[in-house]
Design a protein around this motif. Structure first.
Motif, mmCIF file in Angstrom:
data_model
loop_
_atom_site.group_PDB
_atom_site.id
_atom_site.type_symbol
_atom_site.label_atom_id
_atom_site.label_comp_id
_atom_site.label_asym_id
_atom_site.label_seq_id
_atom_site.Cartn_x
_atom_site.Cartn_y
_atom_site.Cartn_z
ATOM 1 N N PHE A 37 58.125 74.884 88.655
ATOM 2 C CA PHE A 37 58.269 73.880 87.613
ATOM 3 C C PHE A 37 59.769 73.671 87.378
ATOM 4 N N ARG A 38 60.098 72.626 86.657
ATOM 5 C CA ARG A 38 61.494 72.411 86.295
ATOM 6 C C ARG A 38 61.573 71.798 84.904
ATOM 7 N N GLN A 39 62.711 72.010 84.275
ATOM 8 C CA GLN A 39 62.928 71.456 82.944
ATOM 9 C C GLN A 39 64.358 70.953 82.843
ATOM 10 N N LYS A 43 63.959 67.350 78.022
ATOM 11 C CA LYS A 43 62.693 66.924 78.614
ATOM 12 C C LYS A 43 61.716 68.096 78.642
ATOM 13 N N GLU A 44 60.449 67.780 78.791
ATOM 14 C CA GLU A 44 59.439 68.816 78.891
ATOM 15 C C GLU A 44 59.450 69.437 80.289
ATOM 16 N N ARG A 45 58.963 70.662 80.336
ATOM 17 C CA ARG A 45 58.833 71.330 81.625
ATOM 18 C C ARG A 45 57.775 70.619 82.449
ATOM 19 N N GLU A 46 58.082 70.354 83.723
ATOM 20 C CA GLU A 46 57.163 69.602 84.564
ATOM 21 C C GLU A 46 56.901 70.314 85.884
ATOM 22 N N ALA A 92 68.051 70.305 86.867
ATOM 23 C CA ALA A 92 67.156 70.962 85.912
ATOM 24 C C ALA A 92 67.246 72.477 86.106
ATOM 25 N N TYR A 94 65.008 75.426 87.207
ATOM 26 C CA TYR A 94 63.796 75.568 87.999
ATOM 27 C C TYR A 94 63.182 76.948 87.757
ATOM 28 N N TYR A 95 61.878 76.938 87.478
ATOM 29 C CA TYR A 95 61.146 78.156 87.179
ATOM 30 C C TYR A 95 60.031 78.356 88.193
ATOM 31 N N THR A 105 50.248 72.147 84.747
ATOM 32 C CA THR A 105 50.863 72.134 83.418
ATOM 33 C C THR A 105 51.352 73.547 83.119
ATOM 34 N N PRO A 106 52.427 73.647 82.348
ATOM 35 C CA PRO A 106 53.049 74.965 82.123
ATOM 36 C C PRO A 106 52.311 75.820 81.103
#
Length: 121
Positions: A37-39, A43-46, A92, A94-95, A105-106
């Motif tokens: 995911f990235r944020q 912005k929201e995490r996507e 962003a 990155y996770y 979805t996170p």
């Protein structure tokens, strides 16, 4: 739970490439569906990309298709994200995340601390 540590982020020019890694602790890595995911700021995490337990199935956000490749090495307890043709909008944190099922979805799961990717124009 599994502990995750990301690495490989950095500063790169637009059009360049980076390879992110996420190392997992424990002996149950192959039990988890892994995702990136990235944020971006404000912005929201996507969701970016995901990979099945065996690595046989992968799935991507539209923004990542054709440019990013997710892979995993269960013998090394590591998941990777190869990012090519990077754009400034890819900037962003990155996770990587581990879940027991496919997610886009996170929600819940185990998460790393994140690694910063900055793409300059």
């Amino acid at each position: 739970q599994v502990q995750l540590v990301e690495s490989g982020g950095g500063l790169v020019q637009a059009g360049g490439s980076l390879r992110l890694s996420c190392a997992a602790s424990g002996r149950t890595f192959s039990r988890y569906v892994m995702s990136w995911f990235r944020q971006a700021p404000r912005k929201e995490r996507e969701f970016v990309a995901g990979i099945s337990r065996s690595g046989g199935s992968t799935y991507y956000a539209d923004s990542a298709k054709g440019r990013f490749t997710i892979s995993r090495d269960n013998a090394k307890n590591t998941v990777y994200l190869q990012m090519n043709s990077l754009k400034p909008e890819d900037t962003a944190v990155y996770y990587c995340a581990a879940h027991e099922r496919v997610v886009t979805t996170p929600d819940f799961g185990s998460w790393g601390q994140g690694t910063q990717v900055t793409v300059s124009s």
